[in-house]
Design a protein around this motif. Sequence first.
Motif, PDB file in Angstrom:
ATOM      1  N   PRO A  11       0.908  -1.530  -0.181  1.00 31.95           N
ATOM      2  CA  PRO A  11      -0.238   0.043  -0.369  1.00 31.95           C
ATOM      3  C   PRO A  11       1.157   0.890   0.156  1.00 31.95           C
ATOM      4  N   THR A  12       0.510   2.480  -0.666  1.00 29.78           N
ATOM      5  CA  THR A  12       0.582   3.708  -0.503  1.00 29.78           C
ATOM      6  C   THR A  12       0.230   4.762  -0.001  1.00 29.78           C
ATOM      7  N   CYS A  30       2.140   7.769   0.519  1.00 34.52           N
ATOM      8  CA  CYS A  30       2.768   9.418   0.689  1.00 34.52           C
ATOM      9  C   CYS A  30       3.412   9.262  -1.060  1.00 34.52           C
ATOM     10  N   GLY A  45       7.314   9.946  -1.828  1.00 27.72           N
ATOM     11  CA  GLY A  45       7.424   8.422  -1.077  1.00 27.72           C
ATOM     12  C   GLY A  45       8.022   8.491  -0.589  1.00 27.72           C
ATOM     13  N   CYS A  53       5.822   8.031   4.633  1.00 31.34           N
ATOM     14  CA  CYS A  53       4.157   7.247   5.249  1.00 31.34           C
ATOM     15  C   CYS A  53       5.113   5.989   5.777  1.00 31.34           C
ATOM     16  N   SER A  56       4.120   3.428   4.770  1.00 32.25           N
ATOM     17  CA  SER A  56       3.024   2.034   4.769  1.00 32.25           C
ATOM     18  C   SER A  56       3.696   0.696   3.933  1.00 32.25           C
TER      19      SER A  56
HETATM   20  S1  FES Z   1       4.107   5.225  -0.233  1.00 31.93           S
HETATM   21 FE1  FES Z   1       6.528   4.398   0.068  1.00 31.93          FE
HETATM   22  S2  FES Z   1       6.594   5.493   2.514  1.00 31.93           S
HETATM   23 FE2  FES Z   1       4.773   5.724   1.861  1.00 31.93          FE
END
Ligand code: FES
Lengths: 318, 448
Positions: free
Chosen positions: A31-32, A34, A43, A46, A48
């Motif tokens: 899941p992404t 940021c 990126g 977050c 995640s």
């Molecule tokens: S999507 Fe990779 S750290 Fe937030």
Amino acid sequence: MKVTIDDISIDVPPGTTILEAARMIGENVPPTMCYYSKLEGSGGKCRSCLVKVTKGSEKDPRPMPKLVASCRTNVMDGMEVKNTTSPEVLQARKSVTEFLLINHPIDCPVCDQAGECDLQDLSYEHGLSKSRYDFKKRIFDLIDIGENIQMHMTRCIMCYRCVMVADQLTPERVHGVLNRGEASEISTYIQKAIDNEFSGNMIDVCPVGALTDKTFRFKSRVWFTKPVYAHRDCKTCSGKVTLWYQGAEVLRVTGRKNKWHEVEEFICNDCRFHKKNTEDWVIESAATISRHSVISQNLNVYEKPVIHKKLQEKPKSE
Amino acid sequence: MGVQLLLEHLNKPEINTIDGYIKQGGYRTLDKVLGKMTPDEVTEEVKTAGLRGRGGAGFPTGMKWSFLDKSTDKPRYLLCNADESEPGTFKDRLLMEKIPHLLIEGMIVSSYALGCRTSYIYIRGEYMFILRILEKAIKEAYAKGFLGENIKGSGYSLDLYVHPGAGAYICGEETALIESLEGKRGNPRIKPPFPAVSGLWGCPTIVNNVESIAAVVPILNMGGSEYAKIGIGRSTGTKLISASGNINKPGVYEIELGLPVEEFIYSDEYCGGIKGGLDIKACVPGGSSVPILPKSLLFKESNGNPRLMSYESLSEGGFETGSMLGSGGFIVYDEKQCIVKNTWTFARFYHHESCGQCSPCREGTIWLDKVLYNIEHGLGKESDIDLLWDIQHGIEGNTICPLGDAAAWPVAAAIRHFRHEFEYHVKYPHRVKDDDHVYQPEMNYTTA
Ligand code: FES
Ligand SMILES: Cc1cc2nc3c(=O)[nH]c(=O)nc-3n(C[C@H](O)[C@H](O)[C@H](O)COP(=O)(O)O)c2cc1C
Ligand code: SF4
């Protein structure tokens, strides 16, 4: 370059991130919250999307000592990665989800983002059913950032995407991050209104309901609206949009989002906020919403939600 | 006192002026090095010396220098990290305040080794008065021709600037320091790329601690192999230790690495024992980020050998029974100190200093702070102890920069070694509400 994620191998060009490779495979995608492929430098924040690298590369097979952010780590030839097959990764993701939620208001019933919110998806898959945070949640004062965009800092998860939109799409940035740590907030320069032709894209990139469309505010739940692809001849942007209909009325205009909830092309404010009549547009077709979103439960033209195999096998207790 | 390489001339007259410093043999390395040795030879000396970074992580300095990307024509930068903000650490301050020219001399020869035309000292904003001392010293060095164009006719030129931070611990993290120096918000960067490849303004950059750079001067004066004879094993040379807490003689001491911890605490040459003749309860040997050690693990390693002030010995046993030398912020706690209160104090600090970029640190540090506040103030629940453990575990290793780890480790170590004090706090809340009351092992708490 060959990379193996959760026992599935794929060949990718050099410079591909683990996350992009996982998206190419299409299964067990981290899941992404940021990362946004269209925004440079996004990126990593977050956490995640953390995954475990069990083998660095063919040349240097040592595993990486810590979990890595898949959105910001490039694959090496022969790399082996564990995402949902690693209990450590699932544990970390659970922690990250919990951290993102402790100060989130969870005011989904009054939030326009509900139904297409990445945080909802994340907590559905990785969250606990009960909060362990016994304290008063953090609240920010509402600030007015102009007539079209509603900002709710209290809902923000500090992905920095909107700041990058401002940096990369618009000529002059008037907003950014103030303060530090858990007190940091997205704000404008001395509460100036954000006013430029592309500012509305901040709404599309926001993974939660911190930035929503004032012209759509409280008009409907998104799952009661029907998305339709349309375009128009626009001098400023590509003019390719999604119109969100309720009956014959266009309630909202957004960019076209792909499978990963990212817009295909950024659109201008004129298309987004001021073209709310069917006559303004050339209708193409019904939009495909391929995310496992509540919207997709509306009509069977949409793809069925993908549920990770490995996650289904997870014991129910917790 | 043992060998003194950095503080040898601390009390000599006018050592803070360039003439006073030269009188004690200062700036000798310039004649020895500039134009006489190749930059790579200087790096080799530092490698031979076995110098390890004094800023906390202990990474070998010579090796770090050899990672500097020399394949581009971009300018290279040496940044001196004088942000010294770790609670318990105040050694760089003494060095810069009293012997500013030692750092400047170190900067000149180190910059020469790295091929820098411009270098910076990034100093924490709270040290504004030291910034003035350094600027005065730099001016003196320019006047003598030790800085600027064609230093001492060697053909080597260097400009040196001091830049103040604005009061943020996180700007001591090397990539946050670089962002801050570039005039941006001090958020750590995501690595890779490492600064040695792409640092300040995208150019190859080396960041070193004040003490690491100062240590290059004695290394070049005495030769790397002589320096390597001082110390023990892979912990070569001397280290500045800033000792604080319940000891008779708090202050900065230069020790030869390998000194037994027990001797450091009890010898009159150093800390002079515990204040008021009390017993020692615990010690944080390397600044607030490193795990706390209880008395039982402080003087002996897990294998029974005496514990020494060295990188290896202090970390012997990993985090189960060891800690770290860190930045040398040595904090001693007597038997009357409350570990929960101390842990909360540290947690409050990290909560305040997190940059807020990544979610585990931003949200985890506030949560740790709040739960520890409750426990310390008699508002805690038994389940809070396990919750604390879960929170720190969720932060550790999952963040962008090591500040997250630094916030997690002290909590983990306190629970690991002093769980009974946390339990005491949640079991007898009315007692801990009394400010002076601290858990005492010999008391019978069952009849509360
Ligand atoms: S999507 Fe990779 S750290 Fe937030
Ligand atoms: C949150 C944080 C704060 C830091 N603060 C300092 C500091 O104040 N001074 C310092 O020298 N190093 C500090 N460091 C370590 C630096 O990132 C870097 O490792 C060090 O300056 C390298 O120098 P050295 O190799 O000479 O030790 C800090 C690291 C972190 C993660
Ligand atoms: S660990 Fe903390 S200080 Fe470091 S980048 Fe993340 S939020 Fe910022």
